[in-house]
Design an enzyme around this catalytic site. Sequence first.
Site, PDB file in Angstrom:
ATOM      1  N   SER A 179       0.786  -1.232   0.000  1.00 22.90           N
ATOM      2  CA  SER A 179       0.000   0.000   0.000  1.00 22.90           C
ATOM      3  C   SER A 179       0.820   1.285   0.000  1.00 22.90           C
ATOM      4  O   SER A 179       0.261   2.370  -0.133  1.00 22.90           O
ATOM      5  CB  SER A 179      -0.961   0.016   1.196  1.00 22.90           C
ATOM      6  OG  SER A 179      -0.255   0.064   2.417  1.00 22.90           O
ATOM      7  N   LYS A 222      -5.590   4.692   8.439  1.00 24.49           N
ATOM      8  CA  LYS A 222      -4.453   5.427   7.881  1.00 24.49           C
ATOM      9  C   LYS A 222      -4.710   6.930   7.891  1.00 24.49           C
ATOM     10  O   LYS A 222      -3.795   7.726   8.157  1.00 24.49           O
ATOM     11  CB  LYS A 222      -4.149   4.913   6.474  1.00 24.49           C
ATOM     12  CG  LYS A 222      -3.581   3.502   6.475  1.00 24.49           C
ATOM     13  CD  LYS A 222      -3.341   2.972   5.074  1.00 24.49           C
ATOM     14  CE  LYS A 222      -2.758   1.563   5.139  1.00 24.49           C
ATOM     15  NZ  LYS A 222      -2.528   0.980   3.808  1.00 24.49           N
TER      16      LYS A 222
END
Length: 404
Positions: A293, A338
Amino acid sequence: MTAPDEAHPHSARPLTADPLQQPREPAAPPAPAPGPEGRPRRRLRWLLAGALVLVLAAALMARLPQGKVIESPGPTWDVLASTPGTDGQPGTDLIAVSGAPTYATSGQMRMTTVSVSGCPGHPITGLDVIVAWLSPDQRVVDREQICPASLSQQDIDEQSHLQMTSSQDSAVLAALMESGAATSMTLTINGGTTEQAQALFQEGDVLREITVSGTKTTLTSFVQLRELLAATPVGTPVELGLERGGQPTSVQLTTQPPQEEGRAGSVLGVLISAKADSQVEATFALQDVGGPSAGMMFALGIVDKLTPGPMLSGQDLAGTGTIDIAGKVGPIGGVVQKMKGAARDGATVFLAPAANCDEVVGNEPEGLTVVPVSTLHEAVEAATLVGQGSTAGLRSCQAVLSQG
């Protein structure tokens, strides 16, 4: 002090009744204070209530579903910064670029992570799950989505490392093409995904040309091939010009339906690797972080270092997203955690994959502007506008969702 209508006990005057007034009822005596015998009863009630709570909590924890993991906001790393030095030695650039001139950067570009509890080596309790369910910063997910029970911790670590390495390789290639440090790439066939392709190709075949409906195209990038196939219907006969063992050859096949949901056009049914025709290289110093990611942020940092003039002018920007060799930004897991980690560490702008917008909307931390992107080029444009202080024109996830 006495009230106005009370008789003073030491008054010498006789008390007489007023014949025009109704007789008054004598005042009720004050209620006696509770005796010591009431206290044990209250204490007993509290003890019983506490015991009931403990019993209910134990019953709830016993009935909790098994096989859960907890995702929490993890640490962030500035890909433009250096690792901490040790023993008086300076640190190493998180991204080191060689083989071409590099330029000074400014601000922070944070890659974001998710901390996971519940996989092998990081056990959790039923109470942990209850707390996570109640926490706005944590998420409880099925373990099979993150670390399947069929895999050992070593298997999981190896898989995560391979994903990170592949992500870095794709980030370098996409960044070199985006920055202009490379203008072409070599496409190599590593195998087939269909019986047709497996019979036609040999590992190591280099793909040089493709002919569709009589039109021959010399291939110089994966983006070029993908765009051409996106406009080619499934079942179209094509001819591929190859270099095999240093000698030219060709094969004919029909295009296949894409496996990726929502992808237009057709595919060749082959596995392709790419290498930029450039001497520029990039290495990464980050340790103990896995998964794919961070690809977009790695690529963005490389582009910033290879491009004259910094993208940012002191701003704190964070982001996440996978990246492929064509520069396409893909969705990731844990985007809410996140975003929260980015806001916690001081970021004011967050680049998110447009494919994650359904999770972003309604979960944006206060003070964090979220900008959706679908390609590395869009990410570069967004970061440049942030550096210029021109964020008003950036699109939002609400706009992405409204467009369907």
